[in-house]
Design an enzyme around this catalytic site. Structure first.
Site, mmCIF file in Angstrom:
data_model
loop_
_atom_site.group_PDB
_atom_site.id
_atom_site.type_symbol
_atom_site.label_atom_id
_atom_site.label_comp_id
_atom_site.label_asym_id
_atom_site.label_seq_id
_atom_site.Cartn_x
_atom_site.Cartn_y
_atom_site.Cartn_z
ATOM 1 N N SER A 18 0.828 -1.224 0.000
ATOM 2 C CA SER A 18 0.000 0.000 0.000
ATOM 3 C C SER A 18 0.858 1.268 0.000
ATOM 4 C CB SER A 18 -0.969 0.007 1.182
ATOM 5 O OG SER A 18 -0.284 0.187 2.400
ATOM 6 N N LYS A 96 13.390 -7.617 4.805
ATOM 7 C CA LYS A 96 14.760 -8.161 4.807
ATOM 8 C C LYS A 96 15.784 -7.062 5.034
ATOM 9 C CE LYS A 96 13.655 -12.299 4.063
ATOM 10 N NZ LYS A 96 13.987 -13.336 5.028
ATOM 11 N N HIS A 114 8.945 3.479 8.613
ATOM 12 C CA HIS A 114 8.788 2.652 9.813
ATOM 13 C C HIS A 114 7.529 3.114 10.545
ATOM 14 C CE1 HIS A 114 9.963 0.027 13.058
ATOM 15 N NE2 HIS A 114 9.617 0.987 13.897
ATOM 16 N N ASP A 155 16.701 0.339 11.227
ATOM 17 C CA ASP A 155 15.940 1.502 11.720
ATOM 18 C C ASP A 155 16.770 2.567 12.438
ATOM 19 O OD1 ASP A 155 13.612 0.211 10.815
ATOM 20 O OD2 ASP A 155 13.318 -0.798 12.730
#
Ligand code: GRF
Length: 216
Positions: A18, A96, A114, A155
């Protein structure tokens, strides 16, 4: 990027796709001077691959099952990115880790979305619904989404855009995910637009967005 030279995006995703859709829609509406030149997924059955095919976007299935040797895997990724003449790599629900050689070659040209306010609720194992579960278990009053540059850890790269949403007492991981997803669909194309307009300046961990031509 000039008028005749739209930003060439290769998007990597693992699931429904999306967020890639949100970028695609902004391009279609004429709000983003870019082109999704390719989509790469580690899952051949992903929505990401299905939608790319429906839209005649080049779709590539590159997985560690297909390429068990990590060197072959990263070589394949690099080859596809390079062959597509990729300007910007967008990780959108890509589960991944991106190999180091790819991160080095595309330094400061890889974005990730994120579904939380980093550095909280990020890192290995915190993806998808696990992020929202962790936010609720912690009792946080706000969550949100972060678009950030990608470095070699999970992240940890510098944020480009962050936006908050409230967390309500009655929230479930699904209701919170839906609220955060709306924000993701807005800020990811926005961050891509900053690249397309060449407005991103990086100084160490600080990402500065310069004013647009219309702001000055
Ligand atoms: C998004 O919430 C993204 O932030 C997370 O995984 C989800 C992917 O959704 N990393 P989609 O595939 O873009 O629909």
């Amino acid at each position: 990027m000039s008028k005749d030279n739209p930003l060439r995006i290769t998007a990597l995703g693992s699931g429904r796709g999306s967020n890639i859709d949100a970028i695609y829609q902004e391009i279609q509406c004429g709000n983003l001077h870019a082109e999704i030149v390719g989509v790469i997924s580690n899952s051949s059955k992903s929505g990401v691959i299905k939608k790319a095919k429906e839209r005649s976007i080049a779709a590539f299935h590159i997985s560690s099952i297909k390429y068990p040797d990590p060197v072959a895997f990263e070589t394949m990724l690099l080859q596809v990115l390079d062959d597509l003449n990729t300007h910007l790599v967008v990780l959108a629900g890509y589960m991944k880790k991106v190999p180091n050689r790819v991160i080095q070659r595309y330094k400061n040209r890889i974005l990730n979305i994120h579904p939380a306010l980093l550095p909280a609720f990020g890192g290995k194992g915190l993806y998808g619904k696990y992020v929202h579960q962790a936010v609720l278990e912690y009792g946080a009053k706000v969550s949100g989404a972060t678009v950030h540059l990608v470095d070699i850890e999970y992240d940890t790269g510098p944020p480009i855009i962050q936006e908050c949403v409230p967390v309500y007492a009655e929230d479930t991981p699904d209701t919170l995910a839906a609220r955060v997803l709306k924000v993701e669909h807005r800020i990811l194309p926005q961050a891509v637009r900053f690249f397309a307009e060449n407005r991103i300046k990086i100084a160490g961990r600080k990402v500065v967005i310069t004013p647009s031509q219309t702001d000055v």
